[in-house]
Structures are given as structure tokens and as C-alpha cells.
Design a protein around this motif. Structure first.
Motif, PDB file in Angstrom:
ATOM      1  N   LEU A 105       0.835  -1.192   0.000  1.00 26.79           N
ATOM      2  CA  LEU A 105       0.000   0.000   0.000  1.00 26.79           C
ATOM      3  C   LEU A 105       0.875   1.250   0.000  1.00 26.79           C
ATOM      4  O   LEU A 105       1.780   1.381   0.830  1.00 26.79           O
ATOM      5  N   GLU A 106       0.635   2.147  -0.940  1.00 30.38           N
ATOM      6  CA  GLU A 106       1.348   3.421  -0.989  1.00 30.38           C
ATOM      7  C   GLU A 106       0.343   4.558  -0.982  1.00 30.38           C
ATOM      8  O   GLU A 106      -0.675   4.498  -1.677  1.00 30.38           O
ATOM      9  N   ARG A 107       0.626   5.573  -0.199  1.00 31.57           N
ATOM     10  CA  ARG A 107      -0.210   6.779  -0.171  1.00 31.57           C
ATOM     11  C   ARG A 107       0.492   7.876  -0.966  1.00 31.57           C
ATOM     12  O   ARG A 107       1.672   8.140  -0.769  1.00 31.57           O
ATOM     13  N   ARG A 108      -0.246   8.480  -1.883  1.00 35.98           N
ATOM     14  CA  ARG A 108       0.290   9.507  -2.762  1.00 35.98           C
ATOM     15  C   ARG A 108      -0.588  10.746  -2.700  1.00 35.98           C
ATOM     16  O   ARG A 108      -1.804  10.662  -2.474  1.00 35.98           O
ATOM     17  N   THR A 109       0.025  11.903  -2.890  1.00 31.73           N
ATOM     18  CA  THR A 109      -0.715  13.156  -3.040  1.00 31.73           C
ATOM     19  C   THR A 109      -0.522  13.614  -4.482  1.00 31.73           C
ATOM     20  O   THR A 109       0.593  13.942  -4.899  1.00 31.73           O
ATOM     21  N   LEU A 141       6.366   7.243 -18.565  1.00 31.74           N
ATOM     22  CA  LEU A 141       5.073   7.774 -18.988  1.00 31.74           C
ATOM     23  C   LEU A 141       4.824   9.162 -18.401  1.00 31.74           C
ATOM     24  O   LEU A 141       5.403   9.548 -17.391  1.00 31.74           O
ATOM     25  N   TRP A 142       3.936   9.899 -19.042  1.00 33.69           N
ATOM     26  CA  TRP A 142       3.494  11.176 -18.486  1.00 33.69           C
ATOM     27  C   TRP A 142       2.596  10.929 -17.290  1.00 33.69           C
ATOM     28  O   TRP A 142       1.887   9.909 -17.218  1.00 33.69           O
ATOM     29  N   GLU A 143       2.601  11.864 -16.351  1.00 30.73           N
ATOM     30  CA  GLU A 143       1.764  11.728 -15.168  1.00 30.73           C
ATOM     31  C   GLU A 143       1.414  13.115 -14.636  1.00 30.73           C
ATOM     32  O   GLU A 143       2.038  14.121 -14.975  1.00 30.73           O
ATOM     33  N   LEU A 144       0.394  13.164 -13.791  1.00 33.10           N
ATOM     34  CA  LEU A 144       0.192  14.327 -12.947  1.00 33.10           C
ATOM     35  C   LEU A 144       1.226  14.251 -11.838  1.00 33.10           C
ATOM     36  O   LEU A 144       1.425  13.180 -11.258  1.00 33.10           O
ATOM     37  N   PRO A 145       1.911  15.347 -11.518  1.00 32.49           N
ATOM     38  CA  PRO A 145       2.955  15.279 -10.491  1.00 32.49           C
ATOM     39  C   PRO A 145       2.367  14.851  -9.155  1.00 32.49           C
ATOM     40  O   PRO A 145       1.197  15.126  -8.857  1.00 32.49           O
ATOM     41  N   SER A 146       3.178  14.175  -8.364  1.00 31.75           N
ATOM     42  CA  SER A 146       2.675  13.684  -7.087  1.00 31.75           C
ATOM     43  C   SER A 146       3.759  13.752  -6.026  1.00 31.75           C
ATOM     44  O   SER A 146       4.955  13.876  -6.324  1.00 31.75           O
ATOM     45  N   LEU A 147       3.316  13.662  -4.794  1.00 26.42           N
ATOM     46  CA  LEU A 147       4.202  13.720  -3.629  1.00 26.42           C
ATOM     47  C   LEU A 147       3.968  12.480  -2.786  1.00 26.42           C
ATOM     48  O   LEU A 147       2.869  11.910  -2.769  1.00 26.42           O
ATOM     49  N   ASP A 148       4.989  12.069  -2.070  1.00 27.51           N
ATOM     50  CA  ASP A 148       4.858  10.909  -1.192  1.00 27.51           C
ATOM     51  C   ASP A 148       3.928  11.234  -0.032  1.00 27.51           C
ATOM     52  O   ASP A 148       3.952  12.342   0.523  1.00 27.51           O
ATOM     53  N   GLY A 149       3.113  10.255   0.352  1.00 27.05           N
ATOM     54  CA  GLY A 149       2.255  10.394   1.518  1.00 27.05           C
ATOM     55  C   GLY A 149       0.940  11.075   1.202  1.00 27.05           C
ATOM     56  O   GLY A 149       0.705  11.561   0.094  1.00 27.05           O
ATOM     57  N   SER A 150       0.087  11.100   2.199  1.00 23.54           N
ATOM     58  CA  SER A 150      -1.208  11.776   2.096  1.00 23.54           C
ATOM     59  C   SER A 150      -1.091  13.100   2.846  1.00 23.54           C
ATOM     60  O   SER A 150      -1.156  13.142   4.077  1.00 23.54           O
TER      61      SER A 150
END
Length: 349
Positions: free
Chosen positions: A232-236, A260-269
Motif C-alpha cells: 500500500l502506498e499513499r500519494r498526493t 510515462l506522463w503523469e500528474l505530479p505527485s508527492l509521497d504520503g497523504s
């Protein structure tokens, strides 16, 4: 395994001739069409593949067209099918086929097997369906049928079981219809000898031969090795907007969703304040920050639980590539994991 195999051929093929589904890749089953369809169907539902297959063939109708295609083209055609290494291997193999075989797949099981992304099953499917070679094509559907037919409680994950299944169906394969025989077994597993529930034994054309049915074990089979728990990984996840443009980033060249292209994200919630602090430390000039509906996406070995934010920017950060919503829709392949956060801009596309 028992000797039930030889009696399968006639009733199975008669049933297949009567009830087989009308699928676009079964019309004019050229080697290329069979190959593309089989790669698309790996770990994907048949109904989901229909539209993808048609669009693919309209855009890339030949092996040479695929070999010469830009990455952005074949990735966009694949968008939403997942397991993007499959389409990259398709392209690699197409280039090799053009270089080594003049743009035509070889009518040889071992040479097919040597191409990137083609394993035992896919090589068997192409060899039998497209070239009429008497080679088994053993996928999960066929393994399940085999386990129930023979009342075999060996785990279908074991190499020994797969080897014995290949041997069983190789012995009873009709020389004049090997491709239809393989497809009939797959069709039986997909529509009657169902996974994840009770098989529809009353509609089975080979019920009279099925030892698992007669012993009352069909619903208990097949046996599978227990799956490992997903990590399980939590992403913002961020939906950055600079004016009318949407900010994208590129994933690393290795690992999950590589390149691949992505919407940028950060570790955790992260909370809104934590997002603002993190982005400020990276030099982002943020304005309005709005929470988006949380989303979840399941990969094979990992599960993402995602918090989302709509981020208005007063200046474009250098680390992002900004595109119009219309270009995002038509030109950039974005994994389906991020699609849940795009509803707020769909009206702009």
C-alpha cells in the motif's frame, strides 16, 4: 493427468463453431492482427479490448507502420490498457521483425518465442491461429479447464502442471484446425468454465468427459498458489494549472509506469498546508489550492491511495511540461491511475 484429452476434439470444436463470439481479431486473423490482439488481451477483459484493437489497426495497420511509429503514437493508442511494457515490447519486436524478417512475423514457434514480449502462450497462439501450426496455446483459461477436466489438485502455478497441460492438449490437437482448437479451449474457459466462481457446467460441451464435474469438485478447482499481499502506498496527486494549461511531469525510465506522463505527485497523504510548504520549497508559486475527491488505483503488486489537489500557479515551474486540455486528451498518454483527477478540466478539452 488422465487420458480425457483425445475425446475432447469433436464436441469442443462443434460447440465452438456454434457459439464462438464475434471478435474483431477473429476476422482476417493475419499474424499481425493475432499478435496485437493477444498482447492486448493479457490481463485485460475482452470487452475492454474491442475498441482499442480497432483504433490500433486503423492507425497502425501493419508491422512496418508500428516499427516506424513515434513513441507518443503507440503509447496514446495504448492509454488505459495498463502494463505499458507490453506495448513497448510490441514496438521493439516490430523493429526486429522488419530488420530480420522483412516485416513479416516468422511462421516458426521458436523464432516467435525469441521476440521481445512473446512468451510460450503468445507464440503458440500466433503459430496455431495465424499459421496453422500444431502448437498448444496455454493461458489461464486453458489451465483452469485442464484442472477441472482431470480433477487435478496440483497448483496451476507450478511449471509441472503447465508442462503436462501442454502435453495433454498437444496430443489431441487436430492437425487441420489447431488454431480453432486452441481458441475453443480459451472460449470454454472464458465463457463456461469460469474463473472466480462456479463453472456453468450445464452448458459445457465436454461435461461428460469432465472428471472434476463427476466427482463434484469442479467449483473447488483450480488450485492456485496464494498471492502476495499488495504493498500500500499513499500519494498526493496534483493537478497544476497555469492559466488554461495543465502541468505534467515524466516518470523515471525504470520502475512502475516507466517513462510515462503523469500528474505530479508527492509521497504520503498530505494536508493542504503541507502541500503548500513542500511546493514552496521547490520554488512553485501557488495560488488557489482546492481539494479533489480521493481515489484509489490497484496495480499488480502495489495499491495507490491518492489524495488530490487542484493547484493554481502564478508562474510555470521549469520541472513541468504544460499542455492544453485538448492536447492532453489527444496527444499525451496518461495512465488511468490519474484519470480520476481530470474531471474538473474535461469541459475544457
Amino acid at each position: 493427468m488422465s487420458g480425457v484429452g483425445k475425446a475432447l476434439c469433436t464436441p469442443l470444436l462443434e460447440w465452438y463453431d456454434d457459439v464462438r463470439r464475434d471478435l474483431p481479431w477473429r476476422t482476417n486473423p493475419t499474424p499481425y492482427r493475432v499478435w496485437v490482439s493477444e498482447i492486448m488481451l493479457q490481463q485485460t477483459r475482452v470487452e475492454a479490448v474491442r475498441g482499442y484493437f480497432t483504433r490500433w489497426m486503423d492507425t497502425l495497420p501493419t508491422i512496418r507502420a508500428l516499427a516506424e511509429a513515434e513513441e507518443s503514437v503507440y503509447l496514446k493508442l495504448w492509454e488505459g490498457l495498463g502494463y505499458y511494457s507490453r506495448v513497448r515490447n510490441l514496438h521493439k519486436a516490430a523493429v526486429l521483425v522488419c530488420d530480420a524478417y522483412g516485416g513479416a512475423l516468422p511462421a516458426d514457434y521458436d523464432r516467435l518465442l525469441a521476440l521481445p514480449g512473446i512468451g510460450d502462450y503468445t507464440a503458440g497462439a500466433i503459430a496455431s491461429i495465424a499459421f496453422g501450426l500444431p502448437v498448444p496455446a496455454v493461458d489461464g483459461n486453458v489451465l483452469r479447464v485442464s484442472a477441472r477436466l482431470n480433477d487435478d489438485f496440483t497448483s496451476i502455478s507450478e511449471p509441472k502442471f503447465k508442462k503436462e497441460t501442454r502435453s495433454l492438449f498437444c496430443e489431441c490437437m487436430p492437425a487441420d484446425r489447431p488454431g480453432d482448437f486452441n481458441q475453443a479451449l480459451m472460449e470454454l474457459g472464458a465463457t463456461v468454465c469460469l474463473p472466480n466462481g462456479a463453472p456453468l457446467c450445464e452448458g459445457c460441451p465436454v461435461q461428460h468427459l469432465c472428471i472434476g464435474f463427476h466427482r463434484g469438485h469442479a467449483a473447488l478447482l483450480p488450485i492456485r498458489a496464494p498471492k502476495k499481499a499488495r504493498r500500500l502506498e499513499r500519494r498526493t496527486v496534483l493537478l497544476p494549472r497555469y492559466g488554461e494549461l495543465v502541468g505534467l511531469s515524466r516518470r523515471p525510465d525504470s520502475g512502475l509506469l516507466a517513462g510515462l506522463w503523469e500528474l505530479p505527485s508527492l509521497d504520503g497523504s498530505l494536508s493542504p498546508d503541507a502541500v503548500r510548504t513542500t511546493l514552496a520549497s521547490r520554488g512553485w508559486q501557488t495560488g488557489k489550492l482546492l481539494s479533489l475527491r480521493p481515489a484509489k488505483h490497484i496495480f499488480t503488486h502495489v495499491e495507490w491511495h491518492m489524495t488530490g489537489y487542484y493547484v493554481e500557479l502564478s508562474a510555470p515551474p521549469d520541472e513541468l511540461t504544460f499542455v492544453t486540455p485538448a492536447a492532453l486528451r489527444t496527444d499525451y498518454a496518461l495512465p488511468s491511475a490519474f484519470r480520476a483527477f481530470l474531471s474538473v478540466i474535461e469541459e475544457d478539452a
